[in-house]
Design an enzyme around this catalytic site. Structure first.
Site, PDB file in Angstrom:
ATOM      1  N   PHE A 205     -18.969  -6.995  -1.609  1.00  0.00           N
ATOM      2  CA  PHE A 205     -17.753  -7.285  -0.848  1.00  0.00           C
ATOM      3  C   PHE A 205     -16.566  -6.561  -1.448  1.00  0.00           C
ATOM      4  CE2 PHE A 205     -13.819  -9.838  -0.584  1.00  0.00           C
ATOM      5  CZ  PHE A 205     -13.647  -9.888   0.790  1.00  0.00           C
ATOM      6  N   LEU A 228     -17.993  -7.961  -6.301  1.00  0.00           N
ATOM      7  CA  LEU A 228     -16.704  -8.215  -5.677  1.00  0.00           C
ATOM      8  C   LEU A 228     -15.677  -7.210  -6.186  1.00  0.00           C
ATOM      9  CD1 LEU A 228     -16.621 -12.088  -6.205  1.00  0.00           C
ATOM     10  CD2 LEU A 228     -17.303 -10.887  -4.117  1.00  0.00           C
ATOM     11  N   GLU A 229     -15.136  -6.406  -5.280  1.00  0.00           N
ATOM     12  CA  GLU A 229     -13.983  -5.575  -5.624  1.00  0.00           C
ATOM     13  C   GLU A 229     -12.793  -6.154  -4.891  1.00  0.00           C
ATOM     14  OE1 GLU A 229     -11.934  -1.285  -4.906  1.00  0.00           O
ATOM     15  OE2 GLU A 229     -14.131  -1.313  -4.849  1.00  0.00           O
ATOM     16  N   LEU A 230     -11.858  -6.736  -5.650  1.00  0.00           N
ATOM     17  CA  LEU A 230     -10.808  -7.556  -5.045  1.00  0.00           C
ATOM     18  C   LEU A 230      -9.431  -6.922  -5.231  1.00  0.00           C
ATOM     19  CD1 LEU A 230     -12.297 -10.975  -6.198  1.00  0.00           C
ATOM     20  CD2 LEU A 230     -12.779  -9.674  -4.113  1.00  0.00           C
ATOM     21  N   CYS A 263      -6.367  -0.321  -3.199  1.00  0.00           N
ATOM     22  CA  CYS A 263      -6.657  -1.351  -4.201  1.00  0.00           C
ATOM     23  C   CYS A 263      -6.206  -0.909  -5.579  1.00  0.00           C
ATOM     24  CB  CYS A 263      -8.143  -1.693  -4.203  1.00  0.00           C
ATOM     25  SG  CYS A 263      -9.222  -0.282  -4.553  1.00  0.00           S
TER      26      CYS A 263
END
Length: 460
Positions: A205, A228-230, A263
């Site tokens: 995600f 997870l790359e948030l 990001c």
């Protein structure tokens, strides 16, 4: 039930698609699981040929793909084709290192034994991709997952749903066996149902912190792998020995490219007090070289944000900072399209900021930076680490040894010197704190998409 994709350029309808039903979703997972059993038996060099052909499709269709990117999420057309070039760089690198990553690891000889570690595919991988870099973020997991022998189901952002269909066409033309790659258009409820299907083995995600939290909570106790790359609040530190002109040009590019919707884009800047005024003046002057406007115009350098709501959130963050004492450096009236109630917002630089303001602590994800003066490396390190995020940080200096010493103290997954906002496919892409978990790209990126299996064979 349908989903409609509206362009942030002018609100036009770009596409309308039906959302997959629960039955269609379950059937897709079953087909993916069945297809994966055969795909994992395909020789690695044959997988590589197919994946290279899929990337050839993107290169050959670069122009229409670039225009679709612009229409869907608003990136200026003069930059949109760069994403296709980025796909090629990342994908071909990950294809080429697959043999190194996936070859059996032999253990030193021991009389009468054959011992080695094999890297087995997990099964069905679900990739959930965002709109901001719709191909670059997706390819990070799709290509290595397929190269490792997994099947893939892509759930793309509904803002960039045409990208999922492009991937499908690329793999179809490349000759990938049916059902090894599939895509589904889903809402949030449908996405949670997909990842919770018992035959889904791994979820990759890329998105918001809140989205990552929801996924982790939903999968609690399911014993599935999750990457997870948030979020990020990436910092730049301009040391007293920095090449100032180079730093200004590249920090602003890292802050305002893609309307700040990156990001790993620069969101806060710390400048040594000896260079602070010169940096601030030079940066503000350079902002006026940008053209805010319709991203289909080849002269435009900054397009709209992805939505009116996204732009409003950035405006609110700026207003809150000003109310707490921050000062704006850029005259918004200079930029004709920068209007309340639209997705168009001019770039802004704020001074007199501090860490009591959201502008320096909460993700902005828009074309705005706060700039603070610092007296020392120690103060810069303290402020950079004073964050719930830890994706990247950049140090602008002529002293590589100092950059390494500072970098060792930074709580980030990547440390740059004299550059920023870039993913090198040869290096692992990782986040700490609320910037995520897991590791994409490089040889190490294959580890989360495979499981080690030990073979301990005794000869009689």
């Amino acid at each position: 039930m349908n989903i409609t994709l509206y362009s942030p350029i002018d609100g036009r309808v770009v596409a309308e698609r039906a959302l997959a039903s629960a039955e269609e979703t379950s059937a897709a997972v079953e087909r993916a699981a069945d297809a994966q059993r055969s795909w994992r038996q395909v020789a690695l060099h044959e997988r590589a040929v197919i994946c290279h052909k899929a990337i050839d499709y993107f290169v050959q269709n670069q122009e229409p793909i670039a225009e679709e990117i612009t229409l869907q999420m608003g990136r200026p057309i003069q930059y949109a084709a760069g994403e296709v070039r980025g796909i090629e760089e990342r994908a071909r690198y990950m294809i080429d290192v697959a043999e190194t990553a996936l070859t059996d690891e032999l253990i030193e000889e021991h009389a009468g034994f054959n011992r080695f570690i094999r890297h087995e595919p997990l099964g069905v991988v679900v990739t959930i991709a965002p709109w901001n870099y719709p191909y670059l973020t997706a390819v990070n997991s799709i290509i290595p997952a397929l190269m490792a022998g997994n099947s893939v189901i892509l759930k793309h952002s509904n803002q960039t749903l045409l990208c999922a269909e492009r991937f499908a066409e690329a793999f179809k033309q490349a000759g990938l066996p049916d059902e090894v790659f599939q895509y589904l258009h889903l809402n949030h409820e449908g996405t949670l149902a997909l990842i919770n299907h018992e035959r889904v083995d791994f979820v990759s995600f890329t998105g918001s912190v809140s989205g990552g939290e929801q996924i982790e909570k939903s999968l609690a106790g399911a014993f599935k792998g999750v990457a997870l790359e948030l979020g990020g609040k990436d910092a730049a530190y301009i040391r007293e020995d920095a090449n100032l002109a180079h730093a200004i040009e590249n920090v602003l590019d890292g802050a305002f490219f893609n309307s700040g919707q990156s990001c790993c884009g620069i969101e806060r800047v710390y400048v040594h007090e000896s260079l602070y005024e010169r940096f601030l003046t030079g940066a503000i002057n350079q902002v006026y070289e940008h053209k805010l406007g319709n991203p289909l115009d080849p002269e435009t350098t900054i397009g709209p944000m992805v939505s009116v709501n996204a732009a409003a959130a950035v405006r609110q963050q700026i207003e809150d900072a000003v109310a707490q004492g921050a000062r704006t450096g850029v005259d918004q009236h200079y930029f004709e399209r920068s209007e309340e109630g639209t997705a168009y917002i001019a770039p802004q630089i704020l001074s007199h900021v501090n860490h009591q303001m959201d502008i320096m602590t909460e993700e902005s994800f828009g074309p705005v930076i706060g700039v603070m003066s610092v007296a020392s490396d120690e103060e810069a390190v303290k402020l950079i680490n004073d964050s719930q995020y830890g994706l990247t940080a950049s140090i602008w200096t002529e002293d590589e040894e100092k950059a390494l010493a500072i970098g060792d103290l930074l709580e980030t997954g990547t440390v740059f010197m004299n550059r920023c906002d870039y993913l090198d496919p040869a290096l692992p892409w990782v986040g700490v704190k609320q910037s995520g978990r897991g590791c994409a790209l490089s040889v190490l990126g294959y580890q989360q998409l495979t499981r080690p299996k030990s073979f301990h064979l005794k000869r009689i």
